[in-house]
Design an enzyme around this catalytic site. Structure first.
Site, mmCIF file in Angstrom:
data_model
loop_
_atom_site.group_PDB
_atom_site.id
_atom_site.type_symbol
_atom_site.label_atom_id
_atom_site.label_comp_id
_atom_site.label_asym_id
_atom_site.label_seq_id
_atom_site.Cartn_x
_atom_site.Cartn_y
_atom_site.Cartn_z
ATOM 1 C CB SER A 7 20.671 -2.887 -30.113
ATOM 2 O OG SER A 7 19.871 -1.919 -29.491
ATOM 3 C CB CYS A 42 16.349 1.943 -23.632
ATOM 4 S SG CYS A 42 17.525 1.049 -22.590
ATOM 5 C CG ASP A 96 19.063 -7.747 -25.018
ATOM 6 O OD1 ASP A 96 18.885 -8.637 -24.172
ATOM 7 O OD2 ASP A 96 18.738 -7.870 -26.211
ATOM 8 C CB CYS A 101 13.453 -5.760 -21.359
ATOM 9 S SG CYS A 101 13.636 -4.214 -20.416
ATOM 10 C CG ASP A 102 15.762 -5.677 -25.865
ATOM 11 O OD1 ASP A 102 15.114 -4.855 -25.194
ATOM 12 O OD2 ASP A 102 16.767 -5.360 -26.513
ATOM 13 C CE LYS A 103 16.819 -10.383 -28.108
ATOM 14 N NZ LYS A 103 17.113 -9.052 -27.538
ATOM 15 C CD GLU A 132 20.289 -6.828 -29.283
ATOM 16 O OE1 GLU A 132 19.084 -7.031 -29.395
ATOM 17 O OE2 GLU A 132 20.762 -5.951 -28.531
#
EC number: 4.2.1.9
Length: 553
Positions: free
Chosen positions: A470, A191, A78, A119-121, A444
């Site tokens: 985000s 992150c 992302d 991570c995000d998705k 985002e």
């Protein structure tokens, strides 16, 4: 064993012949076949080390008498996709990941699986697949990145995003921005704050699908490799026990996860992902559940972006189990976990190794950072079906705000105006046609929110959108406005200068325009149709509202 469908009996001689062609022996044919679902890729810092994590998982599987088979999923970073057309593919990738896992697991009839993800998705896609295929499953999340160190203090990627706005306004030099760019991200891992990747790792542990301690064990810590190996060993036991994903995760498990989310000030993306995951587990998780639990779940730890602590501080304070220990009177303690023990039993076994750090970093229920949880769901004539905000990352004076609308039909239009310095104190920036269908893909808005923060306007300018944010976004930023503009939602009727009222304590988001005037605008309304081809064109046709988790209909 399920895998006997591919390897047992005379009729399966051709199948066994193909398995022998990849090195499977006769003795291994009698053992459980375990999939190692790995999202390793060279694109993403949070995934760059997952090849090694997967090797540890496979070693554990072999130790326990199973046969590992590794395959890979896709993954979008992302952060790298941020601020351009690439971000339109991030959320849609969630379902693509889920589908590919289902295809492989069902096509090859695996007995169990260990999912190596970050991570995000990507983690949500894995969790959705676990619910859909319902076989024994363990998730090993890759772990956070260590923070960077600039100007004698820890820092992270959000400092770079905000540095863009600071540089544009003249607050910092191009040389300082380059310094941040070079030093804020220092290696493997997701992150370093409580952004979406780490939030979803915490949700996975809270749901009972990871070993206790997995979410905050850092990417570079040998503890992560040990836990990966232990997960490989445990999955073989789970196959023998018949302990499948749906036998672990229930409505009550999701309540536990939401309470942890609210206590840690997690990403607003959980209001998309947890309902979508619940849907694949055959459960319903309404958006209103976040508000209901937020009223009785205090915010206990100030993690970036809603505080000054980093994931390494959270890890040293005890991680998710430490939060759950604080919340013990509010949790459903009889829920099962992949350990074979209950949530309550896991908490009882948890030992606080660093009591001083624990007390410094995590507050008590009696004296929390905030009486309410980190996320609030707002409704009103501007968001009849709901919208979300990370209220724990909003300055107290901006919890209530009324101001004139500055209206933009894309992120790029808004970003250009923000960087030119044309947004003023008191404004409410409106970014629309960025929803699941309108984008399509629901990008985002970290670039515009970070630019606002970097230009020193975070405590005087609000931003609302039918897109999303985000986990690194801070400030009065309200997303997921539903219905979205593309589907005729009220956000599509806003005109430049209209007054917008935000009231987070009362959970309201209002457009101060009479219903009579709004009706006149509806008659003339025609949605903006943004071009979409290929996967995004298909996605637009089948995706639901953000208020339903942007699941496919």
């Amino acid at each position: 064993m399920r895998s006997d469908n591919t390897k047992k009996g005379d009729a399966r001689a051709p199948n066994r012949s193909l398995l022998k062609a990849i090195g499977v022996t006769d003795s291994e044919m009698k053992k459980p076949f375990i999939a190692v679902v790995n999202s390793w890729t060279e694109f993403i810092p949070g995934h760059i080390h997952l090849d090694k994590v997967a090797e540890a998982v496979k070693a554990g599987i072999r130790n326990a008498g199973g046969v590992p088979f590794e395959f890979h999923t896709i993954g979008v970073c992302d952060g790298i996709a941020m601020g351009h057309e690439g971000m339109k593919y991030s959320l849609p990738s969630r379902e693509a990941i889920e589908d590919t896992i289902e295809i492989m697991i069902q096509g090859q009839q695996m007995d169990g699986m260990v999912m190596v993800t970050s991570c995000d998705k990507i983690t949500p896609g894995h969790l959705m697949a676990a619910g859909r295929v319902d076989i024994p499953a363990i998730v090993v999340t890759g772990g956070p990145m260590l923070p960077g160190f600039v100007d004698d203090k820890y820092t992270d990627l959000v400092s770079v995003f905000e540095g863009v706005g600071s540089c544009q306004s003249g607050a910092v030099s191009s040389e300082k921005l380059k310094q941040l760019e070079d030093l804020c991200c220092c290696g493997a891992g997701s992150c370093a704050g409580m952004f979406t990747a780490n939030t979803m790792a915490c949700m996975t542990e809270a749901l009972g699908l990871s070993l206790p301690g997995c979410a905050t064990a850092h990417a570079v810590d040998a503890k992560k490799m040990r836990m990966a190996k232990e997960s490989g060993e445990r999955i073989v036991e789970m196959v023998s026990e018949g302990l499948t994903a749906r036998k672990i995760v229930t409505d009550k498990s999701f309540e536990n996860a939401i309470r942890v989310d609210l206590a840690v000030g997690g990403s607003t993306n959980t209001t998309l992902h947890l309902p979508a995951i619940a849907h694949e587990f055959g459960l319903e998780l309404p958006l209103e559940k976040f508000n209901e639990l937020s009223k009785t779940t205090p915010h206990l730890i100030g993690l970036r972006p809603g505080g000054e602590n980093f994931m390494i501080d959270f890890e040293r304070a005890g991680g998710v189990q430490a939060i759950m220990k604080r919340l013990v009177t509010k949790l459903n303690l009889d829920e099962k976990t992949i350990t074979g023990k209950t949530v309550g039993e896991n908490i009882d076994e948890f030992v606080i190794v660093n009591p001083k750090t624990n007390a410094r970093v995590i507050t008590t229920i009696e004296e929390p950072l905030h009486e309410e949880g980190g996320i609030a769901v707002l409704k009103g004539n501007l968001a009849p079906d709901g919208s979300v905000v990370k209220q724990s990352a909003v300055h107290e004076k901006m919890l209530r705000h009324t101001g004139p609308a500055r209206v933009f039909d894309s992120e790029e239009e808004a970003m250009e105006t923000i960087l030119k310095g044309d947004i003023k104190s008191g404004d409410v920036v409106v970014i629309r046609y960025e929803g699941p269908k309108g984008g399509p893909g629901m990008r985002e808005m970290l670039s515009p929110t970070s630019a606002i923060a970097g230009m020193g306007l975070i405590d005087s300018v609000a931003l609302i959108t039918d897109g999303r944010f985000s986990g690194g976004t801070r400030g009065p930023c309200i997303g997921h406005i539903s219905p979205e503009a593309y589907e005729g939602g009220p956000i599509g009727l806003i005109q430049e200068g209209d007054i917008i009222e935000i009231d987070m304590p009362e959970r309201r988001l209002e457009l101060k325009v009479s219903e009579e005037d709004l009706e006149k605008r509806r008659v003339l309304f025609k949605p903006v149709e943004k071009e979409a081809t290929g996967y995004l064109s298909r996605y637009r046709k089948i995706v639901s509202s953000a208020s339903k988790g942007a699941i496919r209909e």
